[in-house]
Design a protein around this motif. Structure first.
Motif, PDB file in Angstrom:
ATOM      1  N   PHE A 103       0.841  -1.192   0.000  1.00 11.63           N
ATOM      2  CA  PHE A 103       0.000   0.000   0.000  1.00 11.63           C
ATOM      3  C   PHE A 103       0.883   1.252   0.000  1.00 11.63           C
ATOM      4  O   PHE A 103       0.652   2.195  -0.730  1.00 11.63           O
ATOM      5  CB  PHE A 103      -0.912  -0.028   1.227  1.00 11.63           C
ATOM      6  CG  PHE A 103      -1.805   1.166   1.381  1.00 11.63           C
ATOM      7  CD1 PHE A 103      -2.546   1.639   0.309  1.00 11.63           C
ATOM      8  CD2 PHE A 103      -1.913   1.828   2.597  1.00 11.63           C
ATOM      9  CE1 PHE A 103      -3.384   2.739   0.442  1.00 11.63           C
ATOM     10  CE2 PHE A 103      -2.746   2.928   2.746  1.00 11.63           C
ATOM     11  CZ  PHE A 103      -3.484   3.382   1.653  1.00 11.63           C
ATOM     12  N   ILE A 104       1.918   1.225   0.869  1.00  6.45           N
ATOM     13  CA  ILE A 104       2.897   2.311   0.923  1.00  6.45           C
ATOM     14  C   ILE A 104       4.251   1.720   0.562  1.00  6.45           C
ATOM     15  O   ILE A 104       4.753   0.828   1.257  1.00  6.45           O
ATOM     16  CB  ILE A 104       2.965   2.953   2.321  1.00  6.45           C
ATOM     17  CG1 ILE A 104       1.597   3.438   2.776  1.00  6.45           C
ATOM     18  CG2 ILE A 104       3.973   4.095   2.344  1.00  6.45           C
ATOM     19  CD1 ILE A 104       1.554   3.908   4.214  1.00  6.45           C
ATOM     20  N   SER A 105       4.834   2.187  -0.493  1.00  5.86           N
ATOM     21  CA  SER A 105       6.120   1.653  -0.944  1.00  5.86           C
ATOM     22  C   SER A 105       7.262   2.275  -0.145  1.00  5.86           C
ATOM     23  O   SER A 105       7.261   3.480   0.128  1.00  5.86           O
ATOM     24  CB  SER A 105       6.313   1.945  -2.426  1.00  5.86           C
ATOM     25  OG  SER A 105       7.628   1.621  -2.827  1.00  5.86           O
ATOM     26  N   SER A 106       8.234   1.446   0.203  1.00  7.14           N
ATOM     27  CA  SER A 106       9.411   1.952   0.919  1.00  7.14           C
ATOM     28  C   SER A 106      10.228   2.904   0.051  1.00  7.14           C
ATOM     29  O   SER A 106      10.976   3.741   0.562  1.00  7.14           O
ATOM     30  CB  SER A 106      10.292   0.785   1.377  1.00  7.14           C
ATOM     31  OG  SER A 106       9.600  -0.033   2.299  1.00  7.14           O
ATOM     32  N   ALA A 107      10.072   2.758  -1.253  1.00  6.76           N
ATOM     33  CA  ALA A 107      10.847   3.608  -2.159  1.00  6.76           C
ATOM     34  C   ALA A 107      10.143   4.924  -2.459  1.00  6.76           C
ATOM     35  O   ALA A 107      10.727   5.814  -3.095  1.00  6.76           O
ATOM     36  CB  ALA A 107      11.103   2.863  -3.469  1.00  6.76           C
ATOM     37  N   ALA A 108       8.911   5.071  -2.010  1.00  7.35           N
ATOM     38  CA  ALA A 108       8.162   6.293  -2.310  1.00  7.35           C
ATOM     39  C   ALA A 108       8.788   7.483  -1.591  1.00  7.35           C
ATOM     40  O   ALA A 108       9.307   7.354  -0.475  1.00  7.35           O
ATOM     41  CB  ALA A 108       6.703   6.126  -1.897  1.00  7.35           C
ATOM     42  N   PRO A 109       8.751   8.672  -2.198  1.00 10.15           N
ATOM     43  CA  PRO A 109       9.325   9.861  -1.543  1.00 10.15           C
ATOM     44  C   PRO A 109       8.589  10.161  -0.230  1.00 10.15           C
ATOM     45  O   PRO A 109       7.376  10.055  -0.156  1.00 10.15           O
ATOM     46  CB  PRO A 109       9.097  10.982  -2.561  1.00 10.15           C
ATOM     47  CG  PRO A 109       8.739  10.315  -3.837  1.00 10.15           C
ATOM     48  CD  PRO A 109       8.188   8.976  -3.523  1.00 10.15           C
ATOM     49  N   ASN A 110       9.362  10.539   0.795  1.00  5.14           N
ATOM     50  CA  ASN A 110       8.771  10.899   2.094  1.00  5.14           C
ATOM     51  C   ASN A 110       9.587  12.045   2.685  1.00  5.14           C
ATOM     52  O   ASN A 110      10.683  11.842   3.212  1.00  5.14           O
ATOM     53  CB  ASN A 110       8.779   9.699   3.044  1.00  5.14           C
ATOM     54  CG  ASN A 110       8.095  10.008   4.370  1.00  5.14           C
ATOM     55  OD1 ASN A 110       7.833  11.168   4.695  1.00  5.14           O
ATOM     56  ND2 ASN A 110       7.818   8.976   5.153  1.00  5.14           N
ATOM     57  N   PRO A 111       9.070  13.269   2.607  1.00  5.62           N
ATOM     58  CA  PRO A 111       9.840  14.423   3.113  1.00  5.62           C
ATOM     59  C   PRO A 111      10.055  14.391   4.617  1.00  5.62           C
ATOM     60  O   PRO A 111      10.905  15.121   5.137  1.00  5.62           O
ATOM     61  CB  PRO A 111       8.961  15.617   2.716  1.00  5.62           C
ATOM     62  CG  PRO A 111       7.577  15.064   2.561  1.00  5.62           C
ATOM     63  CD  PRO A 111       7.760  13.663   2.056  1.00  5.62           C
ATOM     64  N   MET A 112       9.315  13.561   5.338  1.00  5.95           N
ATOM     65  CA  MET A 112       9.458  13.491   6.794  1.00  5.95           C
ATOM     66  C   MET A 112      10.734  12.763   7.220  1.00  5.95           C
ATOM     67  O   MET A 112      11.161  12.895   8.364  1.00  5.95           O
ATOM     68  CB  MET A 112       8.249  12.790   7.415  1.00  5.95           C
ATOM     69  CG  MET A 112       6.934  13.539   7.278  1.00  5.95           C
ATOM     70  SD  MET A 112       6.933  15.119   8.168  1.00  5.95           S
ATOM     71  CE  MET A 112       6.855  16.258   6.804  1.00  5.95           C
ATOM     72  N   ARG A 113      11.325  11.980   6.307  1.00  3.08           N
ATOM     73  CA  ARG A 113      12.540  11.251   6.687  1.00  3.08           C
ATOM     74  C   ARG A 113      13.651  12.209   7.102  1.00  3.08           C
ATOM     75  O   ARG A 113      14.388  11.945   8.045  1.00  3.08           O
ATOM     76  CB  ARG A 113      13.018  10.384   5.513  1.00  3.08           C
ATOM     77  CG  ARG A 113      12.129   9.189   5.216  1.00  3.08           C
ATOM     78  CD  ARG A 113      12.836   8.204   4.296  1.00  3.08           C
ATOM     79  NE  ARG A 113      11.958   7.095   3.945  1.00  3.08           N
ATOM     80  CZ  ARG A 113      11.356   6.964   2.768  1.00  3.08           C
ATOM     81  NH1 ARG A 113      11.541   7.875   1.820  1.00  3.08           N
ATOM     82  NH2 ARG A 113      10.584   5.925   2.526  1.00  3.08           N
TER      83      ARG A 113
END
Length: 757
Positions: free
Chosen positions: A574-584
């Motif tokens: 559902f949520i890909s680990s490779a998807a962009p995440n600005p919170m990281r």
């Protein structure tokens, strides 16, 4: 010789001979305890120590050296004769005057004569006489020259007195000396020596109990020494003392507004008040009354501080201002910590604050079980808070003027209570206002004056600005009262009534899930509401296999669980680990030293949940902190996994955030159905999502017809149930659930036709 007389109260012991109701001495034994006895014994101990004798345990018998010296000075001669005894005393105790010597000789003679009448032979009489003489010289010589004076000397004896000790004490008493026997083990042994209480009187008064364990002269001495040491801590004492509440009329706010000149005129005191007003007298006028009260305070130009709710904890910078070190004991620690109190150019306030701080903290130091480190933490809190409010309260104060400290909402914890107790010992009016009776106040003090009203009013803060004042109509308050009646402990709940919740995972049979799934949580087993907290019974389960390999029924059962508040995941992940995440990039800033930096997060421009209800934002913070603290996800607090968790939770999909925003803890809870029909493993972020939403209060079902472990490998422990309902089936395609119903109807119709034939 003096006779022993009866006392009216223990303090009669400290009267001079000429001030006593009857001229005579007091010889009493004390066999019971209460606080007044302890106070008397402490005072009597000081008197005996300064002008008498203190005896702990029995008086040692004369040893060989004592007897040899006596024989060298006095010889071996003995006669039971007044002249002999008096001349011997003149030689043996030369500091006594003639009157004292005569009285003491007569008392010794009478005592020995009575022994002779009781059948004692001359040898026994001689031994008793020599023992008396040795004891008088080695134990009582310092008081013999004061016997019979107007200020009578004192003897304090603790222990089980022997026969000859009692005889000599009686001799000394008759000559002019007060005596107190402290018998912590009771009166039985004494009664064997003096059954009729002829030699002494038993002190009796209502309320006497057993002596505390370990009580004795040694303990008294240590306490007195400790008190003396503590007195030295204070240094220069302040010129004024507080006169708290003695002058008030019980009018609450009007008392606080009373001018200094109208409170009292004794130059030894400053006149302050310590008042708590709980509830409100009139809901319609309460807010306006507070506002007008505040305006009057401002007009009088009094220094005023208002604390809304809890006092903010001292920050790192405030704590760094407090100089600390290593200390040998609590008293030394408090002495040096008190040096942090500084009132430049105002020595009177300096000494007042120093005394108030030490008074409060020394009393706290005497509490059982409090360690030196814990005491230091409390002291640092007080010093930080004093420094924080010092300028606003005392900046331009001229004694005996008083400042005003308003505590709106009551005292929240023991540290705050200590601070307010210290403030009440300073020229400050301390006023607690608790309009909402549901909010308690932990402050207690013997001087506190309380005013109670039956009505309650929910008010978030003290009204200081007219623009902020919102006053309800009579109808509005009537509706609020009806709310209280209908929605408190009734089983009925208004919308969004509760702000806090904890979820508990239900253990169920598979067949129960469809029954519980669409119920409001308040109807589920183990649902409770207590102290503004909801306990949410939720479902978190994995369903493996397909019952009887009946695919149409399998999909139909899943469709039946899909409600308007259900998020269905059909594509893995559902949520890909490779998807962009600005919170990281922000996770290490948001989470430090094991705690979420809540205020920093909320103030950050990229914080995504600022639009949510305030209570729901706090709910998210609480469950995220709990998810990390419980280490549900493998690697938490080991390899930086906690930062991945923070980043994932602060980047939830929009549809999840919307379900959280509308969640009412007493209604139907939001759902997540996660379907994985393939061999694809779900992502770490999906596992974090499931674990987090379970804590938030979601119902979660994972349908895995393959039976594969899709999420378990990410968890440190079992956090969900697993239901094995049938055979494993592979390579399925998740259907369009909008079409599933017609398929099911056709199949049911077909089989019905067969079985009806």
């Amino acid at each position: 010789m003096l006779e022993h007389k009866k006392i009216r109260e223990l303090n009669d012991f400290f009267l001079t001979l000429d001030k006593r109701a009857e001229r005579g001495i007091y010889f009493y034994r004390i066999c019971g305890y209460h606080e007044q006895v302890r106070e008397f014994l402490a005072k009597y101990y000081e008197a005996a120590r300064q002008s008498g004798v203190v005896i702990e345990g029995r008086i040692p018998n004369p040893d060989e050296k004592n007897l040899a010296y006596y024989e060298e000075i006095m010889g071996k001669e003995f006669m039971l004769h007044m002249g002999f005894i008096e001349s011997s005393l003149k030689k043996w105790l030369p500091r006594m005057n003639a009157a004292q010597r005569g009285e003491l000789a007569a008392a010794i003679y009478d005592c020995l004569l009575e022994l002779k009448r009781a059948g004692k032979n001359d040898n026994i009489l001689k031994n008793a006489y020599i023992k008396f003489m040795c004891w008088l010289y080695y134990k009582f010589e310092r008081l013999t020259n004061r016997l019979g004076e107007n200020q009578l000397p004192k003897i304090l004896y603790e222990g089980e007195v022997s026969n000859y000790e009692l005889l000599l004490l009686s001799v000394i008493a008759k000559t002019g000396c007060d005596i107190v026997l402290v018998q912590c083990r009771g009166d039985d042994n004494y009664r064997k020596l003096d059954p009729q209480s002829r030699q002494s009187d038993l002190f009796e008064t209502p309320g006497l109990g057993a002596f505390p364990p370990g009580f004795g002269i040694r303990q008294l001495r240590e306490q007195l020494q400790r008190q003396e040491n503590r007195r030295r801590l204070y240094g220069t004492l302040p010129p004024l003392e507080p006169c708290t509440n003695a002058w008030i009329e019980g009018k609450g706010l009007r008392d606080v507004l009373t001018p200094t000149a109208s409170r009292g005129s004794d130059g030894r005191f400053f006149y302050n008040c310590l008042i708590r007003i709980s509830g409100v007298e009139d809901k319609l006028t309460y807010i306006n009354e507070l506002y007008q009260f505040y305006l009057e305070l401002k007009n009088t130009k009094r220094n005023t501080v208002i604390i809304d709710g809890a006092i903010a904890k001292p920050g790192p910078e405030e704590i760094a201002w407090i100089e600390r070190g290593s200390y040998a004991d609590k008293e030394q620690m408090l002495f040096f910590l008190s040096k942090n109190i500084q009132f430049s150019g105002n020595q009177n306030m300096q000494s007042l604050a120093n005394k108030a701080f030490l008074d409060v903290m020394l009393k706290e130091a005497d509490q059982p079980g409090i360690s030196q480190n814990k005491l230091m933490n409390k002291a640092v809190y007080l010093l930080c808070w004093l420094k924080r409010y010092q300028r606003d309260l005392f900046g331009s104060i001229k004694l005996p003027e008083t400042a005003c400290l308003i505590v709106f909402g009551g005292c929240r914890d023991e540290n705050e209570a200590l601070f307010y107790r210290m403030m009440a010992a300073l020229p400050v009016d301390v006023l607690f206002l608790v309009p909402n009776l549901a909010h308690g106040c932990q402050f207690t003090d013997d001087k506190l004056y309380e005013i109670h009203y039956a009505d309650s009013l929910a008010l978030s803060h003290f009204p200081q600005d007219g623009a902020e004042i919102h006053m309800g109509t009579a109808a509005y308050h009537a509706e609020r009262e009806l709310d209280e009646v209908m929605y408190r402990d009734s089983g009925l709940y208004r919308n969004m009534q509760y702000e806090k919740a904890n979820s508990v995972t239900l253990q169920t049979m598979y067949e129960e899930i469809s029954i519980l799934w669409n119920q409001e949580v308040k109807y589920r087993p183990n649902f409770t509401t207590a102290e503004e907290l909801v306990t949410l019974p939720v479902i978190f389960a994995k369903v493996s296999g397909v019952k009887e390999r009946q695919m149409p029924r399998y999909w139909s059962e899943i469709k039946a669980l899909i409600t308007e508040d259900t998020l269905v995941v059909k594509e893995v992940p559902f949520i890909s680990s490779a998807a962009p995440n600005p919170m990281r990039a922000l996770a290490t800033e948001f989470y430090k030293n094991g705690k979420l930096q809540r205020q920093k997060i909320k103030a950050h421009p990229q914080y995504p949940y600022g639009v949510l209800r305030e209570e729901m934002q706090e709910h998210i913070f609480n469950k995220l902190q709990l998810l990390i603290d419980q280490r549900i996800i493998k690697g938490t607090m080991e390899n930086g996994m906690e930062y991945t968790i923070v980043a994932a939770v602060f980047h939830l999909p929009k549809e999840v955030v919307r379900l959280i925003q509308k969640f009412d803890f007493t209604k139907k809870n939001p759902k997540l159905i996660y379907i994985n029909t393939t061999e694809n493993a779900i992502s770490l972020e999906d596992a974090i999502l499931c674990a987090f939403l379970n804590l938030v209060g979601f119902d979660i079902l994972l349908f895995v017809p393959t039976g594969y472990q899709i999420v378990e490998r990410y968890f440190n422990k079992e956090v969900m149930e697993e239901h094995q309902i049938g055979d494993y089936v592979y390579d399925l395609r998740v259907p369009d659930f909008s079409q599933v119903g017609s398929v099911r109807a056709e199949k049911e119709s077909f089989w019905n036709r067969i079985f009806k034939r």
